[in-house]
Design a protein around this motif. Structure first.
Motif: not given
Length: 121
Positions: A80-91
């Motif tokens: 879920a953390t990876l999905e959240h980071l990707r959804a926010l466009g985090v590098t």
């Protein structure tokens, strides 16, 4: 040997250049309602659980963000953390690494500060 300095962290400061956009970014990352910075808009205290405090610090905008993460955020769900980071466009700067006791992922904030999320194995 004894010391008057306690081995307990009081607060971690994250250097930022643009306080307003940094508050918004960290609010989205960590899920809190953004508020107002203090100290002439140079310090923002991020709400945290536990004793250790976390602050955004815009007092030295010429900082160099290079180097490894200086602390990490706990997570109970790396997927879920990876999905959240990707959804926010985090590098995201690393694959998920498993070192036995924990696994973690490294990423950057908009100022290039190295951050990490860890999950207990």
């Amino acid at each position: 040997m004894s010391s008057p300095i306690q081995s307990r962290v009081g607060q971690v400061f994250i250097p930022v250049r643009d306080m307003g956009s940094s508050v918004q970014w960290y609010a989205a990352l960590l899920g809190f309602e953004p508020g107002t910075a203090s100290h002439d808009d140079t310090i923002y205290d991020i709400p945290t659980d536990g004793d250790t405090r976390l602050a955004l610090d815009a007092n030295r905008p010429d900082f160099d963000p290079s180097g490894p993460p200086r602390f990490f955020f706990w997570t109970d769900d790396m997927g879920a953390t990876l999905e959240h980071l990707r959804a926010l466009g985090v590098t995201i700067t690393s694959a998920v690494e498993d070192i036995g006791s924990v696994f973690f992922v490294q990423f950057e904030d908009p100022d290039g500060n190295a951050l990490m999320a860890c999950q207990r194995a």
